[in-house]
Design a protein around this motif. Structure first.
Motif, PDB file in Angstrom:
ATOM      1  N   ALA A  97     -13.186  11.822  -0.163  1.00 26.09           N
ATOM      2  CA  ALA A  97     -14.394  11.000  -0.131  1.00 26.09           C
ATOM      3  C   ALA A  97     -14.572  10.465   1.282  1.00 26.09           C
ATOM      4  CB  ALA A  97     -14.296   9.851  -1.136  1.00 26.09           C
ATOM      5  N   ASP A  98     -15.837  10.192   1.638  1.00 26.10           N
ATOM      6  CA  ASP A  98     -16.154   9.672   2.965  1.00 26.10           C
ATOM      7  C   ASP A  98     -16.175   8.149   2.996  1.00 26.10           C
ATOM      8  OD1 ASP A  98     -16.635  12.318   4.056  1.00 26.10           O
ATOM      9  OD2 ASP A  98     -18.489  12.318   2.883  1.00 26.10           O
ATOM     10  N   ALA A  99     -16.248   7.526   1.823  1.00 21.71           N
ATOM     11  CA  ALA A  99     -16.273   6.067   1.750  1.00 21.71           C
ATOM     12  C   ALA A  99     -16.007   5.632   0.318  1.00 21.71           C
ATOM     13  CB  ALA A  99     -17.619   5.515   2.222  1.00 21.71           C
ATOM     14  N   ALA A 100     -15.570   4.393   0.177  1.00 27.42           N
ATOM     15  CA  ALA A 100     -15.310   3.848  -1.159  1.00 27.42           C
ATOM     16  C   ALA A 100     -15.352   2.330  -1.089  1.00 27.42           C
ATOM     17  CB  ALA A 100     -13.949   4.310  -1.684  1.00 27.42           C
ATOM     18  N   VAL A 101     -15.532   1.712  -2.254  1.00 25.16           N
ATOM     19  CA  VAL A 101     -15.498   0.256  -2.351  1.00 25.16           C
ATOM     20  C   VAL A 101     -14.278  -0.128  -3.176  1.00 25.16           C
ATOM     21  CG1 VAL A 101     -16.718  -1.836  -3.028  1.00 25.16           C
ATOM     22  CG2 VAL A 101     -18.014   0.158  -2.234  1.00 25.16           C
ATOM     23  N   VAL A 102     -13.394  -0.915  -2.583  1.00 24.74           N
ATOM     24  CA  VAL A 102     -12.159  -1.344  -3.240  1.00 24.74           C
ATOM     25  C   VAL A 102     -12.023  -2.848  -3.043  1.00 24.74           C
ATOM     26  CG1 VAL A 102     -11.042   0.892  -2.919  1.00 24.74           C
ATOM     27  CG2 VAL A 102     -10.800  -0.872  -1.150  1.00 24.74           C
ATOM     28  N   TYR A 103     -10.893  -3.403  -3.454  1.00 27.10           N
ATOM     29  CA  TYR A 103     -10.598  -4.800  -3.165  1.00 27.10           C
ATOM     30  C   TYR A 103      -9.956  -4.914  -1.784  1.00 27.10           C
ATOM     31  CZ  TYR A 103     -11.186  -5.823  -8.166  1.00 27.10           C
ATOM     32  OH  TYR A 103     -11.687  -5.966  -9.435  1.00 27.10           O
ATOM     33  N   SER A 104     -10.101  -6.063  -1.182  1.00 26.53           N
ATOM     34  CA  SER A 104      -9.448  -6.303   0.109  1.00 26.53           C
ATOM     35  C   SER A 104      -7.935  -6.146  -0.014  1.00 26.53           C
ATOM     36  CB  SER A 104      -9.800  -7.708   0.621  1.00 26.53           C
ATOM     37  OG  SER A 104     -11.200  -7.828   0.816  1.00 26.53           O
ATOM     38  N   SER A 105      -7.383  -6.516  -1.155  1.00 25.50           N
ATOM     39  CA  SER A 105      -5.939  -6.411  -1.361  1.00 25.50           C
ATOM     40  C   SER A 105      -5.460  -4.966  -1.433  1.00 25.50           C
ATOM     41  CB  SER A 105      -5.532  -7.148  -2.642  1.00 25.50           C
ATOM     42  OG  SER A 105      -6.122  -6.526  -3.772  1.00 25.50           O
ATOM     43  N   ASP A 106      -6.372  -4.018  -1.643  1.00 28.97           N
ATOM     44  CA  ASP A 106      -5.971  -2.610  -1.707  1.00 28.97           C
ATOM     45  C   ASP A 106      -5.692  -2.025  -0.333  1.00 28.97           C
ATOM     46  OD1 ASP A 106      -6.091  -1.978  -4.572  1.00 28.97           O
ATOM     47  OD2 ASP A 106      -8.207  -2.472  -4.372  1.00 28.97           O
ATOM     48  N   LEU A 107      -6.072  -2.751   0.716  1.00 26.28           N
ATOM     49  CA  LEU A 107      -5.771  -2.294   2.072  1.00 26.28           C
ATOM     50  C   LEU A 107      -4.319  -2.639   2.408  1.00 26.28           C
ATOM     51  CD1 LEU A 107      -9.092  -3.158   3.874  1.00 26.28           C
ATOM     52  CD2 LEU A 107      -8.013  -0.915   3.819  1.00 26.28           C
ATOM     53  N   THR A 108      -3.416  -1.981   1.732  1.00 26.90           N
ATOM     54  CA  THR A 108      -1.985  -2.187   1.924  1.00 26.90           C
ATOM     55  C   THR A 108      -1.548  -1.548   3.241  1.00 26.90           C
ATOM     56  OG1 THR A 108      -1.490  -0.146   0.737  1.00 26.90           O
ATOM     57  CG2 THR A 108      -1.600  -2.176  -0.567  1.00 26.90           C
ATOM     58  N   PRO A 109      -0.378  -1.927   3.755  1.00 28.32           N
ATOM     59  CA  PRO A 109       0.098  -1.327   5.010  1.00 28.32           C
ATOM     60  C   PRO A 109       0.112   0.197   4.985  1.00 28.32           C
ATOM     61  CG  PRO A 109       1.423  -3.234   4.456  1.00 28.32           C
ATOM     62  CD  PRO A 109       0.507  -3.004   3.281  1.00 28.32           C
ATOM     63  N   SER A 110       0.530   0.789   3.871  1.00 26.36           N
ATOM     64  CA  SER A 110       0.579   2.251   3.801  1.00 26.36           C
ATOM     65  C   SER A 110      -0.818   2.861   3.806  1.00 26.36           C
ATOM     66  CB  SER A 110       1.348   2.701   2.553  1.00 26.36           C
ATOM     67  OG  SER A 110       0.720   2.220   1.374  1.00 26.36           O
ATOM     68  N   LEU A 111      -1.776   2.216   3.127  1.00 28.72           N
ATOM     69  CA  LEU A 111      -3.136   2.749   3.086  1.00 28.72           C
ATOM     70  C   LEU A 111      -3.810   2.618   4.457  1.00 28.72           C
ATOM     71  CD1 LEU A 111      -5.301   4.031   1.249  1.00 28.72           C
ATOM     72  CD2 LEU A 111      -6.153   1.728   0.800  1.00 28.72           C
ATOM     73  N   LYS A 112      -3.513   1.537   5.176  1.00 33.45           N
ATOM     74  CA  LYS A 112      -4.125   1.320   6.487  1.00 33.45           C
ATOM     75  C   LYS A 112      -3.759   2.401   7.492  1.00 33.45           C
ATOM     76  CE  LYS A 112      -4.595  -3.720   6.251  1.00 33.45           C
ATOM     77  NZ  LYS A 112      -4.106  -5.026   6.758  1.00 33.45           N
ATOM     78  N   GLU A 113      -2.705   3.155   7.219  1.00 32.49           N
ATOM     79  CA  GLU A 113      -2.337   4.253   8.106  1.00 32.49           C
ATOM     80  C   GLU A 113      -3.354   5.383   8.038  1.00 32.49           C
ATOM     81  OE1 GLU A 113       1.554   5.445   6.998  1.00 32.49           O
ATOM     82  OE2 GLU A 113       2.517   3.563   7.630  1.00 32.49           O
ATOM     83  N   ARG A 114      -4.127   5.434   6.918  1.00 31.49           N
ATOM     84  CA  ARG A 114      -5.046   6.563   6.713  1.00 31.49           C
ATOM     85  C   ARG A 114      -6.515   6.155   6.626  1.00 31.49           C
ATOM     86  NH1 ARG A 114      -0.803   7.046   3.333  1.00 31.49           N
ATOM     87  NH2 ARG A 114      -1.998   6.431   1.502  1.00 31.49           N
ATOM     88  N   VAL A 115      -6.784   4.876   6.413  1.00 30.36           N
ATOM     89  CA  VAL A 115      -8.175   4.444   6.269  1.00 30.36           C
ATOM     90  C   VAL A 115      -8.440   3.219   7.135  1.00 30.36           C
ATOM     91  CG1 VAL A 115      -8.122   5.263   3.864  1.00 30.36           C
ATOM     92  CG2 VAL A 115      -7.859   2.808   4.355  1.00 30.36           C
ATOM     93  N   GLN A 116      -9.723   2.901   7.293  1.00 29.20           N
ATOM     94  CA  GLN A 116     -10.114   1.689   8.001  1.00 29.20           C
ATOM     95  C   GLN A 116     -11.259   1.042   7.242  1.00 29.20           C
ATOM     96  OE1 GLN A 116     -10.961   3.815  11.640  1.00 29.20           O
ATOM     97  NE2 GLN A 116     -13.185   3.561  11.384  1.00 29.20           N
ATOM     98  N   ALA A 117     -11.457  -0.246   7.478  1.00 24.55           N
ATOM     99  CA  ALA A 117     -12.489  -0.999   6.769  1.00 24.55           C
ATOM    100  C   ALA A 117     -13.785  -1.017   7.571  1.00 24.55           C
ATOM    101  CB  ALA A 117     -12.018  -2.421   6.508  1.00 24.55           C
ATOM    102  N   VAL A 118     -14.888  -1.001   6.833  1.00 25.32           N
ATOM    103  CA  VAL A 118     -16.223  -1.162   7.413  1.00 25.32           C
ATOM    104  C   VAL A 118     -16.655  -2.595   7.145  1.00 25.32           C
ATOM    105  CG1 VAL A 118     -18.647  -0.465   7.221  1.00 25.32           C
ATOM    106  CG2 VAL A 118     -16.830   1.262   7.119  1.00 25.32           C
ATOM    107  N   ALA A 119     -17.241  -3.234   8.132  1.00 28.96           N
ATOM    108  CA  ALA A 119     -17.638  -4.633   7.995  1.00 28.96           C
ATOM    109  C   ALA A 119     -18.568  -4.823   6.801  1.00 28.96           C
ATOM    110  CB  ALA A 119     -18.319  -5.105   9.273  1.00 28.96           C
ATOM    111  N   LEU A 120     -18.223  -5.782   5.946  1.00 25.27           N
ATOM    112  CA  LEU A 120     -19.045  -6.132   4.790  1.00 25.27           C
ATOM    113  C   LEU A 120     -19.439  -7.598   4.942  1.00 25.27           C
ATOM    114  CD1 LEU A 120     -20.289  -5.553   2.024  1.00 25.27           C
ATOM    115  CD2 LEU A 120     -18.047  -5.991   0.993  1.00 25.27           C
ATOM    116  N   PRO A 121     -20.695  -7.882   5.325  1.00 22.18           N
ATOM    117  CA  PRO A 121     -21.114  -9.274   5.539  1.00 22.18           C
ATOM    118  C   PRO A 121     -20.800 -10.168   4.346  1.00 22.18           C
ATOM    119  CG  PRO A 121     -22.803  -7.757   6.297  1.00 22.18           C
ATOM    120  CD  PRO A 121     -21.779  -6.920   5.576  1.00 22.18           C
ATOM    121  N   GLY A 122     -20.345 -11.377   4.634  1.00 26.57           N
ATOM    122  CA  GLY A 122     -19.932 -12.302   3.586  1.00 26.57           C
ATOM    123  C   GLY A 122     -21.020 -12.606   2.576  1.00 26.57           C
ATOM    124  N   ARG A 123     -22.283 -12.582   3.005  1.00 24.88           N
ATOM    125  CA  ARG A 123     -23.367 -12.908   2.077  1.00 24.88           C
ATOM    126  C   ARG A 123     -23.558 -11.848   0.998  1.00 24.88           C
ATOM    127  NH1 ARG A 123     -25.683 -10.988   6.738  1.00 24.88           N
ATOM    128  NH2 ARG A 123     -27.419  -9.509   6.584  1.00 24.88           N
TER     129      ARG A 123
END
Length: 255
Positions: A183-209
Motif C-alpha cells: 500500500a502507498d498509505a494507511a491510517v493507523v494509531y500514533s502508537s502503531d509507529l513502533t521503533p521497528s515499523l519506523k524503520e520502514r515507514v514515515q508519518a505524514v503530517a495530520l493537522p490537529g483539527r
C-alpha cells in the motif's frame, strides 16, 4: 543451633510454594493496537504477582463478538466505547479509561506523499480498517472533519475513499500492508509507529483539527474466574508504572 538452621532451610520451599499457590491464570482480551504495550505490562504484572497472564489480541469488534458468543476472558480492553459500553452491565462489570490515542497517516519511507492533499491522487493505493474496527470508525470521522473544513475541497472524503484498495479487520494488518510495500498509505494509531515499523515507514503530517482522540476503556468480565486478580490487572494499568509503559509505546495518559 543445628535445629534452628534446619528449620530455616525447611521453610524456604514452603514459602516459595505458598507464593505460587495463590497465583491464577488470567485471560485478557485486548485491542490489536495494545499488543506491544500489554505484552510488556503483562510480563511485569506476572513478575510482581506470580500470576500467569495470557493475551488475545484482535480487533475490538472481533473480541466483543467472541465475548457475546460465550468466550472466556477475565479482562476486556477495547480501543473504543462503541465496542465496549454495550457490554457493561451484563458481560462487563464497569468501565475505566486507561489510555488514549490519536491517528497517524503512514507511507513507505521515501514516499512522494507528503500531505493529506496527496492522498487523493488518482491511482494511489490506500489501506484503512473497516468501519466496525475502532480505527476505521475514527478514520471516517477524520475524513468528515476534513470535508467540513473544505481545506482540500468538499469532496475530499469521496476522493480519498476512491483510492482505498483494502479494508482490514484490525489496525496491525493495516500497518503491515504499508510496511510490506502493498500500500502507498494507511491510517493507523500514533502508537502503531513502533521503533521497528519506523524503520520502514514515515508519518505524514495530520493537522490537529482533523485528528481524533480515541479513549481506551477496560473492564473486568462478569464471568472472570478470579475477580480480585482481574481487578489487580486493571489497577496496574492505571498505576504510575502501567501508565509509564503505555506512554513508552506511544499512548496518551488516561486523564
Amino acid at each position: 543451633m543445628k535445629r534452628r538452621l534446619m528449620a530455616r532451610f525447611l521453610t524456604v520451599p514452603l514459602l516459595v510454594l505458598g507464593s505460587g499457590a495463590h497465583a491464577v491464570k488470567l485471560t485478557v482480551f485486548a485491542a490489536s493496537s495494545l499488543t506491544d504495550a500489554f505484552t510488556e505490562i503483562g510480563r511485569e504484572f506476572d513478575r510482581r504477582t506470580g500470576n500467569r497472564t495470557t493475551f488475545q489480541f484482535a480487533g475490538s469488534q472481533t473480541l466483543r463478538m467472541q465475548l457475546e458468543q460465550g468466550a472466556q476472558a477475565d479482562v476486556y480492553a477495547s480501543a473504543s466505547d462503541a465496542q465496549f459500553t454495550p457490554l457493561v452491565g451484563h458481560l462487563l462489570t464497569a468501565r475505566q479509561v486507561f489510555a488514549r490515542n490519536t491517528l497517524s497517516v503512514i507511507v513507505p519511507r521515501g514516499s512522494a506523499v507528503k500531505s493529506l492533499a496527496d492522498l487523493t491522487r488518482p491511482g494511489l493505493r490506500i489501506v484503512i480498517a473497516s468501519p466496525a474496527v475502532p480505527v476505521g470508525a475514527y478514520t471516517r470521522q477524520m475524513l468528515e472533519a476534513v470535508d467540513r473544513a473544505g481545506t482540500y475541497g468538499r469532496d475530499y472524503a469521496a476522493r480519498f475513499l476512491k483510492n482505498v484498495v483494502s479494508e482490514e479487520v484490525n489496525v496491525r494488518q493495516v500497518a503491515l500492508k504499508v510496511s510490506l510495500g502493498e500500500a502507498d498509505a494507511a491510517v493507523v494509531y500514533s502508537s502503531d509507529l513502533t521503533p521497528s515499523l519506523k524503520e520502514r515507514v514515515q508519518a505524514v503530517a495530520l493537522p490537529g483539527r482533523f485528528n481524533q482522540l480515541a479513549a481506551y476503556p477496560v473492564g473486568v468480565t462478569t464471568s472472570a474466574r478470579s475477580g480480585p486478580q482481574a481487578q489487580a490487572f486493571v489497577a496496574f494499568l492505571l498505576s504510575a508504572d502501567g501508565q509509564r509503559t503505555l506512554r513508552k509505546w506511544g499512548f496518551r495518559p488516561a486523564r
